[in-house]
Design a protein around this motif. Structure first.
Motif, PDB file in Angstrom:
ATOM      1  N   CYS A 115       8.468  23.968  42.383  1.00  0.00           N
ATOM      2  CA  CYS A 115       8.789  25.356  42.018  1.00  0.00           C
ATOM      3  C   CYS A 115       8.825  26.298  43.215  1.00  0.00           C
ATOM      4  O   CYS A 115       8.825  27.512  43.049  1.00  0.00           O
ATOM      5  N   PHE A 116       8.890  25.749  44.437  1.00  0.00           N
ATOM      6  CA  PHE A 116       9.012  26.578  45.633  1.00  0.00           C
ATOM      7  C   PHE A 116      10.479  26.717  46.026  1.00  0.00           C
ATOM      8  O   PHE A 116      11.250  25.767  45.952  1.00  0.00           O
ATOM      9  N   TYR A 117      10.826  27.912  46.475  1.00  0.00           N
ATOM     10  CA  TYR A 117      12.184  28.229  46.895  1.00  0.00           C
ATOM     11  C   TYR A 117      12.110  28.815  48.294  1.00  0.00           C
ATOM     12  O   TYR A 117      11.158  29.521  48.642  1.00  0.00           O
ATOM     13  N   GLU A 118      13.148  28.535  49.088  1.00  0.00           N
ATOM     14  CA  GLU A 118      13.069  28.803  50.516  1.00  0.00           C
ATOM     15  C   GLU A 118      14.045  29.872  50.986  1.00  0.00           C
ATOM     16  O   GLU A 118      15.266  29.736  50.883  1.00  0.00           O
ATOM     17  N   GLY A 119      13.463  30.900  51.572  1.00  0.00           N
ATOM     18  CA  GLY A 119      14.248  31.912  52.254  1.00  0.00           C
ATOM     19  C   GLY A 119      14.283  31.628  53.742  1.00  0.00           C
ATOM     20  O   GLY A 119      13.668  30.671  54.227  1.00  0.00           O
ATOM     21  N   VAL A 145      17.761  33.185  43.719  1.00  0.00           N
ATOM     22  CA  VAL A 145      18.894  33.171  44.651  1.00  0.00           C
ATOM     23  C   VAL A 145      18.695  32.260  45.857  1.00  0.00           C
ATOM     24  O   VAL A 145      19.650  31.966  46.569  1.00  0.00           O
ATOM     25  N   TRP A 146      17.478  31.832  46.117  1.00  0.00           N
ATOM     26  CA  TRP A 146      17.203  30.936  47.232  1.00  0.00           C
ATOM     27  C   TRP A 146      17.193  29.494  46.747  1.00  0.00           C
ATOM     28  O   TRP A 146      16.913  29.214  45.584  1.00  0.00           O
ATOM     29  N   PRO A 147      17.456  28.536  47.638  1.00  0.00           N
ATOM     30  CA  PRO A 147      17.450  27.120  47.242  1.00  0.00           C
ATOM     31  C   PRO A 147      16.026  26.583  47.079  1.00  0.00           C
ATOM     32  O   PRO A 147      15.097  27.024  47.760  1.00  0.00           O
ATOM     33  N   VAL A 157       8.954  31.348  48.240  1.00  0.00           N
ATOM     34  CA  VAL A 157       8.491  31.991  47.009  1.00  0.00           C
ATOM     35  C   VAL A 157       8.303  30.911  45.944  1.00  0.00           C
ATOM     36  O   VAL A 157       8.801  29.795  46.084  1.00  0.00           O
ATOM     37  N   ILE A 158       7.584  31.265  44.910  1.00  0.00           N
ATOM     38  CA  ILE A 158       7.367  30.386  43.763  1.00  0.00           C
ATOM     39  C   ILE A 158       8.110  30.973  42.570  1.00  0.00           C
ATOM     40  O   ILE A 158       8.030  32.183  42.331  1.00  0.00           O
ATOM     41  N   ARG A 159       8.814  30.140  41.828  1.00  0.00           N
ATOM     42  CA  ARG A 159       9.439  30.623  40.599  1.00  0.00           C
ATOM     43  C   ARG A 159       8.350  30.677  39.520  1.00  0.00           C
ATOM     44  O   ARG A 159       7.865  29.638  39.082  1.00  0.00           O
ATOM     45  N   PRO A 160       7.952  31.880  39.108  1.00  0.00           N
ATOM     46  CA  PRO A 160       6.822  32.020  38.191  1.00  0.00           C
ATOM     47  C   PRO A 160       6.965  31.261  36.875  1.00  0.00           C
ATOM     48  O   PRO A 160       5.983  30.703  36.381  1.00  0.00           O
ATOM     49  N   ASP A 161       8.168  31.200  36.324  1.00  0.00           N
ATOM     50  CA  ASP A 161       8.327  30.524  35.037  1.00  0.00           C
ATOM     51  C   ASP A 161       8.395  29.001  35.160  1.00  0.00           C
ATOM     52  O   ASP A 161       8.408  28.297  34.157  1.00  0.00           O
ATOM     53  N   GLN A 195      18.799  28.129  55.651  1.00  0.00           N
ATOM     54  CA  GLN A 195      19.968  27.343  56.016  1.00  0.00           C
ATOM     55  C   GLN A 195      19.757  25.929  55.501  1.00  0.00           C
ATOM     56  O   GLN A 195      18.717  25.330  55.749  1.00  0.00           O
ATOM     57  N   GLN A 196      20.703  25.409  54.797  1.00  0.00           N
ATOM     58  CA  GLN A 196      20.613  24.047  54.256  1.00  0.00           C
ATOM     59  C   GLN A 196      21.107  23.043  55.286  1.00  0.00           C
ATOM     60  O   GLN A 196      22.101  23.281  55.969  1.00  0.00           O
TER      61      GLN A 196
END
Length: 113
Positions: free
Chosen positions: A25-29, A76-78, A34-38, A110-111
């Motif tokens: 559930c972690f997303y990368e800027g 919006v982040w991967p 960040v963590i997606r709370p849901d 960046q991916q």
């Protein structure tokens, strides 16, 4: 309850938390996670893994803004599935004040090609 990433992650982006998360559930800027709370299952295994002490339970005081912040950017982040090296100046950025207003980037990570 859920866990969220707060401003001390900015400029550090340690990813020790990613390796222990059982639900990805972690997303990368560009310069933080960040963590997606849901998606967070409230297990708490990520919190002690963060060297920057940037992960907090949403039950702590004044976390409403961080829940909204994490939700916004996780949309919006991967997603990040495995740990990476921290940012080059992570140790120097750890604990600095006002990183949200001075160095935060809304850009996604960046991916790898």
């Amino acid at each position: 309850m859920t866990y969220v990433v707060t401003d001390n992650c900015i400029g550090c982006k340690y990813t020790d938390c990613v390796d222990v998360c059982p639900v990805d559930c972690f997303y990368e800027g560009e310069n933080m996670l960040v963590i997606r709370p849901d998606e967070c299952i409230d297990c708490g295994v990520c919190e002690p893994e963060c060297p920057a002490d940037a992960i907090r339970a949403d039950t702590e005081p004044d976390m409403e803004k961080w829940v909204a912040f994490n939700q916004k950017y996780s949309e919006v982040w991967p997603v990040i599935y495995e740990a990476k090296e921290p940012l080059p100046d992570a140790d120097a950025q750890d604990g600095k004040d006002d990183k949200l207003t001075t160095i935060f980037s809304e850009n996604p990570a960046q991916q790898a090609a």
